[in-house]
Design a protein around this motif. Structure first.
Motif, mmCIF file in Angstrom:
data_model
loop_
_atom_site.group_PDB
_atom_site.id
_atom_site.type_symbol
_atom_site.label_atom_id
_atom_site.label_comp_id
_atom_site.label_asym_id
_atom_site.label_seq_id
_atom_site.Cartn_x
_atom_site.Cartn_y
_atom_site.Cartn_z
ATOM 1 N N THR A 187 0.727 -1.175 0.085
ATOM 2 C CA THR A 187 0.028 -0.124 0.332
ATOM 3 C C THR A 187 0.623 1.674 -0.321
ATOM 4 O O THR A 187 0.311 2.194 -0.153
ATOM 5 C CB THR A 187 -0.778 -0.467 1.511
ATOM 6 O OG1 THR A 187 -1.314 -1.657 1.570
ATOM 7 C CG2 THR A 187 -2.049 0.957 0.485
ATOM 8 N N GLY A 216 -7.014 3.882 -0.782
ATOM 9 C CA GLY A 216 -5.983 2.729 -0.610
ATOM 10 C C GLY A 216 -5.959 1.569 0.512
ATOM 11 O O GLY A 216 -5.330 0.415 -0.365
ATOM 12 N N ALA A 276 -6.327 -1.844 -0.443
ATOM 13 C CA ALA A 276 -5.321 -3.011 0.124
ATOM 14 C C ALA A 276 -5.797 -4.306 0.649
ATOM 15 O O ALA A 276 -5.609 -5.407 0.715
ATOM 16 C CB ALA A 276 -4.675 -2.771 1.452
#
Lengths: 273, 303, 286
Positions: C148, C201, C205
Motif C-alpha cells: 500500500t 488505498g 489493500a
C-alpha cells in the motif's frame, strides 16, 4: 542621517546563470520607511528577500557581498537564519493568513518560540470563549502580545469580538493587516513588505499606509511597491532599481522632485504619465 | 524598545535538535522505498538464482513443459506459463484498450461537464472491485455462458480470464487516456474546426494523435497490471499446464502458478526456488514496462 | 466557437463512444447485481455475526473473517500511513530537486507497478520465514503495508503540493524552523487529503487476495486472534476458498455472500473517502 541599521555592500545575487542583483550598496536608517521602486524584474523583490535570507530556499541561488544588520553580516554562512527572521519580519504580496483563527494566527510567531498558547484551539473545535476585556487585562505573554499587535495593526476594534473566527472570514484588507499584526507580534526590528497593497482596494491601501506611518516609530520599514504615489506618500527614502542595479537612492523629495539620473527621471515621470 | 519575547536558550536548543532529528528521521523513512524496491529484487534474485545451479537457465526460460512435482522427470520450462500470461494479457488489452479509449473520448469530448463528473468516479470505482470478486463472477456466470456459447465442457479458459482482466485494467486505461486527452489545449480542436474538419475527423486526426504519448503510457501501465493480475487468472483461467494454442483453451499464467504451488512446496528446495525465479521474471517484466514508459514519457515531455 | 455539423460516421462513432461509457457503468452495476443474486440466500444476521462452522457451513457465519480483515486494515493504517505521509513530506518539503529525490520517486513508481503476488513472495521470504513471524497477522499486515505504501505516498504528495507555497514562506519568515512549519502548518493543512487518499488505498489493500494467499491466511479458526502473531481469517481469502475449494453445495452462495460483504466494505470506505474529500474541498479556504 543617524547610524544605519542595515548596510548593504556590493550585494550580488545570481539565479543559476542569471544575474538578479549586481553590486548594490546603500545604507538604511532606523525608524524610517524606505520605498523600493522599479519595473517588475528589476530586482527590488530579490533585494527585499535577501534581507531575511528567504532566497535560501531556491535551489540555484548564489549571493555575494555583505549585508550588515545590527553589526552582523547576515550573508555569512554561519548566520542563524531562524533567529534572523525573528528580527526581520516579512509581509507578502497577497494576504497569507494560516488556516487558523485570528488569535492563533497572531500567536503563531510566539508559539514557535516555545511559548505556550493559553487559547490553543484544537482543530478549531474549541472556541475562544474569553471576552475581549478579559483578554486585554490578561497578563499571559501571548494574550498581551496578541492584543498589542492587533492594536498596533489597527485591527483590534474590528476583530475583538471574533478572535476565534477563521482568519479567512476577514476581508482582504483586514487579512493583510492581520499578517502585519502576525509579523510584529514577535517584535522584529525590521519589517519587510513586498507589494503589500497590490491586491487591495484603494480604501484598504490607504488604511495600511496610515498604519505603516504609525508603525515607523517602533520599526524600520522597507516596502517594495510598484505604486509610485504610494512611495511618495509614505517613504522617507526611496531606492530605484533597474535591471538588477540600484540606480539611485535618496530622500523621497530628491527622487520625486529632481532625480540626478536620467533613468530615474524617465521612470518616475513616465509612470506619472 | 524592550523585547517582549525573550529567547529561551534551552527551548531554543530543543527546537533545533528536533528540527535536525526530524530531517534525518524523514530522510530515513523516505529511503525505505528505495530499500524496499532493492530488497524485493535481491530476495527474488537470491532464491531465484539458486534454481539455475540445478536447472540451466535456457531450459528454464525456453523449456516447453512445467512439471516440477513429477517424481520421475521434473521439468522446469516456464514457456507455457509465459505464453499463458501473454494470452491473457494480450486478450485483455484487445478488449480494454478500445473500450477504455472510447470511454476516455466520450468523457473528454462528448459528455457534458455534469455527466463527466458523475461518470469518472463511477469508472474509477471499477478499480475498487477486488479481483477475487471478479474471479467469482467469472466462475459463477461467465464460465457457464462461455461454455454454452462455444459448446465447451467448461468455460474456464483464456477467454474468460481475458474478459475479466480487461475489466480489471479498464479503469487504469480509461482514466489515464482521459487525463491525456483532457490535457490537450482547447485551441487544438478549435483550430481544426476552423479548417472545416468535423468533430469526428478532429478526434481521429488531431486529438488522438496529439495525445498518443499519454495513451501509449496508459496502455503500457494497463499491460503491467494485466500481467500482474493474479486472482482472476487463478480462479477462471483453467489451470492447465498444456501449451495453449487458442483462447478457448485453459491456461495457467505465471502469477497463478506461484499462488497455486507456493503453499505446497518445501521451504528452500528447488521447487520453492524456481517459483521465486518465476517471480523474478514477473518482477523484471513489470519493471521493464514501467521503466520504458517512464523514459518514453520523459523524452516526449522534453522534446 | 460553434461546433461543426455532424456526419453519419460521426454519429455512429459518437454513439459507440456513448455506448462504451454506458457499458462501463453497467459493468459496475452488473457485478453488484449478479453478486447479490448469487449471495442473497446466504445473507443473514447469523452470517455476519456467528463464528465459522467447518462441518456444515450453513450453521455458521463469517464473523472471524470480518474481524480479521478489520485487523488487517487497522494494521495497515498504523504502519503505512505514517511511513507514507513521512516519505511524502520528505519529498515535498525537504529534498529539493536532488538526485536522491528523483531516485526515491523512481522507486515509488516502480513499487506501484510490482505485481501483488510478488509482494506476497517478498512477504513470505522476509516476514514469514526470515523474521519467523510465521503465517500470522503481523506478516500479512507488513506485506500489505509494503504494497500500500506507494499508493499512500502518491496521494499524500498530491495533498501536500496543494498546500500554498505562501504558507511555507509566511511561517519561515516568522522564524519557524522547517519542522515547525511542517508540523504546525503544512501537515494540518494537507492531512484531510492524505487521509482520504490513504483510505482509498486501504480499501484496495483490503480486497487484495494474492498476497495473503502467499503469506498464509487461515480458512478455519476456532477463536479470534488476540495477538499480532496469531493466525487469522480474512474476507477475500475466505471468498476465494469457498469459491474454489469447498465441496458444500451452498459454498457458491456463501462465497458470493462473503464477496458482497467484502465489496460493501471496500466501497463504503472509498465512497466515504470521496465524499469526505468533496466536503473538505468545499470547506477549504485557500
Amino acid at each position: 542621517m543617524t547610524a544605519p541599521i542595515i548596510s548593504v555592500r556590493s550585494l550580488d545575487v545570481h539565479y543559476g546563470s542569471v544575474t538578479a542583483l549586481h553590486d548594490v550598496s546603500f545604507d538604511i536608517a532606523p525608524n524610517e520607511i524606505t520605498g523600493l521602486i522599479g519595473a517588475s524584474g528589476s530586482g527590488k523583490s530579490t533585494f527585499l528577500r535577501s534581507l531575511n535570507r528567504m532566497l535560501d530556499h531556491l535551489p540555484t541561488v548564489r549571493m555575494g557581498g555583505t549585508i550588515t544588520i545590527g553589526g552582523e553580516n547576515i550573508l555569512h554562512e554561519k548566520t542563524d537564519v531562524v533567529r534572523l527572521r525573528r528580527r526581520v519580519g516579512m509581509v507578502f504580496q497577497n494576504p497569507t493568513p494560516f488556516p487558523k483563527s485570528v488569535f492563533d494566527n497572531v500567536a503563531y510567531g510566539l508559539e514557535i518560540q516555545g511559548i505556550r498558547n493559553p487559547r490553543k484551539s484544537f482543530l478549531s473545535l474549541t472556541r475562544l470563549r474569553i471576552q475581549h476585556q478579559e483578554l486585554e487585562a490578561s497578563d499571559d505573554p501571548i494574550d498581551q502580545a496578541v492584543v498589542r499587535s492587533l492594536k498596533e495593526a489597527a485591527l483590534w476594534e474590528e476583530v475583538k469580538h471574533r478572535l476565534h473566527h477563521s482568519a479567512y472570514r476577514l476581508s482582504g484588507g483586514q487579512q493583510q493587516r492581520l499578517c502585519i499584526a502576525r509579523a510584529i507580534a514577535i517584535r522584529p526590528d525590521i519589517l519587510l513588505l513586498d507589494e503589500p497593497c497590490s491586491s487591495l482596494d484603494p480604501l484598504s491601501t490607504r488604511c495600511i499606509e496610515q498604519l505603516l506611518l504609525g508603525l515607523k516609530k517602533d520599526y524600520t520599514i522597507l516596502i517594495v511597491t510598484h505604486n509610485l504615489q504610494q512611495a511618495r506618500r509614505i517613504a522617507d527614502h526611496v531606492g530605484f532599481f533597474h535591471t538588477g542595479e540600484l540606480v539611485e537612492f535618496g530622500t523621497a523629495k530628491e527622487i520625486f522632485g529632481g532625480p540626478g539620473k536620467t533613468l530615474t527621471r524617465e521612470y518616475v515621470e513616465g509612470a506619472f504619465g | 524598545m524592550e523585547a517582549v519575547v525573550t529567547d529561551h536558550p534551552q527551548g531554543e536548543f530543543r527546537r533545533r535538535a528536533a528540527d535536525r532529528a526530524m530531517h534525518w528521521i524523514l530522510r530515513i523513512i523516505a529511503s525505505l522505498t528505495v530499500v524496499l524496491l532493492i530488497g524485493i529484487f535481491v530476495f527474488l534474485l537470491k532464491s531465484g538464482l539458486r534454481t539455475f545451479s540445478e536447472v540451466p537457465i535456457l531450459n528454464f526460460l525456453f523449456g516447453t513443459r512445467w512439471n516440477p512435482s513429477s517424481f520421475h522427470e521434473p521439468l522446469w520450462g516456464i514457456l507455457p506459463l509465459v505464453t499463458g500470461t501473454l494470452f491473457v494479457s494480450a486478450g485483455a488489452l484487445l478488449i480494454a484498450v478500445p473500450f477504455g479509449l472510447s470511454i476516455a473520448i466520450y468523457l473528454s469530448y462528448i459528455a457534458s461537464r455534469r455527466t463527466r463528473e458523475i461518470l469518472k468516479p463511477v469508472i474509477e470505482m471499477i478499480a475498487g472491485i477486488p479481483s477475487v470478486v471478479l474471479g467469482l463472477i467469472g466462475l459463477l456466470y461467465l464460465a457457464p455462458l462461455i461454455a454454452k456459447t462455444f459448446g465447451l465442457s467448461n468455460g474456464l479458459n483464456a477467454l474468460n480470464a481475458s474478459i475479466l482482466v480487461a475489466i480489471a485494467t479498464l479503469p487504469t486505461i480509461a482514466s489515464l487516456c482521459e487525463d491525456a486527452l483532457s490535457g490537450l489545449s482547447h485551441r487544438l480542436s478549435e483550430s481544426s474546426w476552423a479548417l472545416g474538419a468535423t468533430r469526428w475527423t478532429t478526434i481521429r486526426k488531431v486529438l488522438v494523435p496529439a495525445a498518443a504519448p499519454g495513451i501509449g503510457a496508459a496502455i503500457m501501465l494497463g499491460l503491467g497490471r494485466a500481467i500482474g493480475e493474479t486472482m482472476v487468472v487463478l480462479m477462471v483461467a483453467g489451470n492447465s499446464l498444456a501449451f495453449p494454442r487458442s483462447f478457448l483453451e485453459p491456461v495457467r499464467p505465471m502469477t497463478a502458478t506461484i499462488a497455486i504451488e507456493i503453499r505446497e512446496v518445501v521451504v528452500g528446495d528447488l521447487h520453492w526456488n524456481s517459483l521465486f525465479a518465476v517471480g523474478l521474471v514477473l518482477f523484471l517484466i513489470t519493471f521493464a514496462i514501467n521503466s520504458v514508459t517512464d523514459l518514453y514519457l520523459h523524452r516526449t515531455i522534453r522534446s | 466557437m460553434k461546433r461543426p455539423p455532424a456526419s453519419v460516421t460521426e454519429r455512429i462513432a459518437f454513439s459507440l463512444f456513448r455506448l462504451s461509457a454506458i457499458a462501463g457503468t453497467a459493468i459496475l452495476i452488473l457485478v453488484m447485481v449478479l453478486l447479490f443474486l448469487a449471495g442473497k440466500d446466504a445473507l443473514s444476521w447469523q452470517f455476519l455475526t456467528a463464528p465459522w462452522q467447518h462441518g456444515d457451513i450453513t450453521k455458521g457465519g463469517i464473523f472471524p473473517a470480518i474481524v480479521g480483515s478489520m485487523y488487517l486494515g487497522l494494521g495497515v493504517i498504523f504502519i503505512s500511513f505514517p511511513l507514507g505521509i513521512g516519505t511524502a513530506v520528505f519529498l515535498t518539503e525537504y529534498s529539493g530537486d536532488t538526485r536522491w529525490r528523483r531516485t526515491i520517486q523512481l522507486a515509488i513508481r516502480n513499487l506501484a507497478g510490482v505485481p501483488s503476488v510478488v509482494y506476497g513472495l517478498f512477504g513470505l521470504a522476509i516476514f514469514v520465514h526470515l523474521l519467523t513471524f510465521g503465517m500470522s497477522l503481523a506478516a500479512a499486515v507488513l506485506t500489505l503495508s509494503v504494497m500500500t505504501l506507494p499508493w499512500i505516498i502518491t496521494a499524500s504528495v498530491e495533498a501536500l503540493l496543494a498546500v500554498p507555497r505562501a504558507f511555507r514562506e509566511s511561517s519561515q519568515a516568522l522564524g519557524a524552523t522547517r519542522w515547525q512549519t511542517v508540523s504546525r502548518i503544512i501537515i494540518p493543512s494537507a492531512l484531510p487529503g492524505c487521509i482520504t487518499g490513504g483510505i482509498i488505498g486501504l480499501a484496495r489493500a483490503l480486497g487484495e487476495t494474492a498476497p495473503i494467499i502467499l503469506v498464509g491466511a487461515t480458512f478455519y479458526l476456532t477463536r479470534l486472534p488476540t495477538s499480532p502473531f496469531d493466525k487469522y481469517m480474512a474476507l477475500p481469502y475466505h471468498t476465494f476458498i469457498l469459491a474454489t475449494q469447498h465441496s458444500s453445495p451452498s459454498a457458491p452462495a456463501y462465497a458470493a455472500g462473503s464477496a458482497l460483504v467484502l465489496i460493501t466494505l471496500t466501497f463504503v470506505l472509498s465512497i466515504g473517502a470521496i465524499l469526505l474529500r468533496l466536503q473538505f474541498r468545499k470547506k477549504r479556504v485557500w
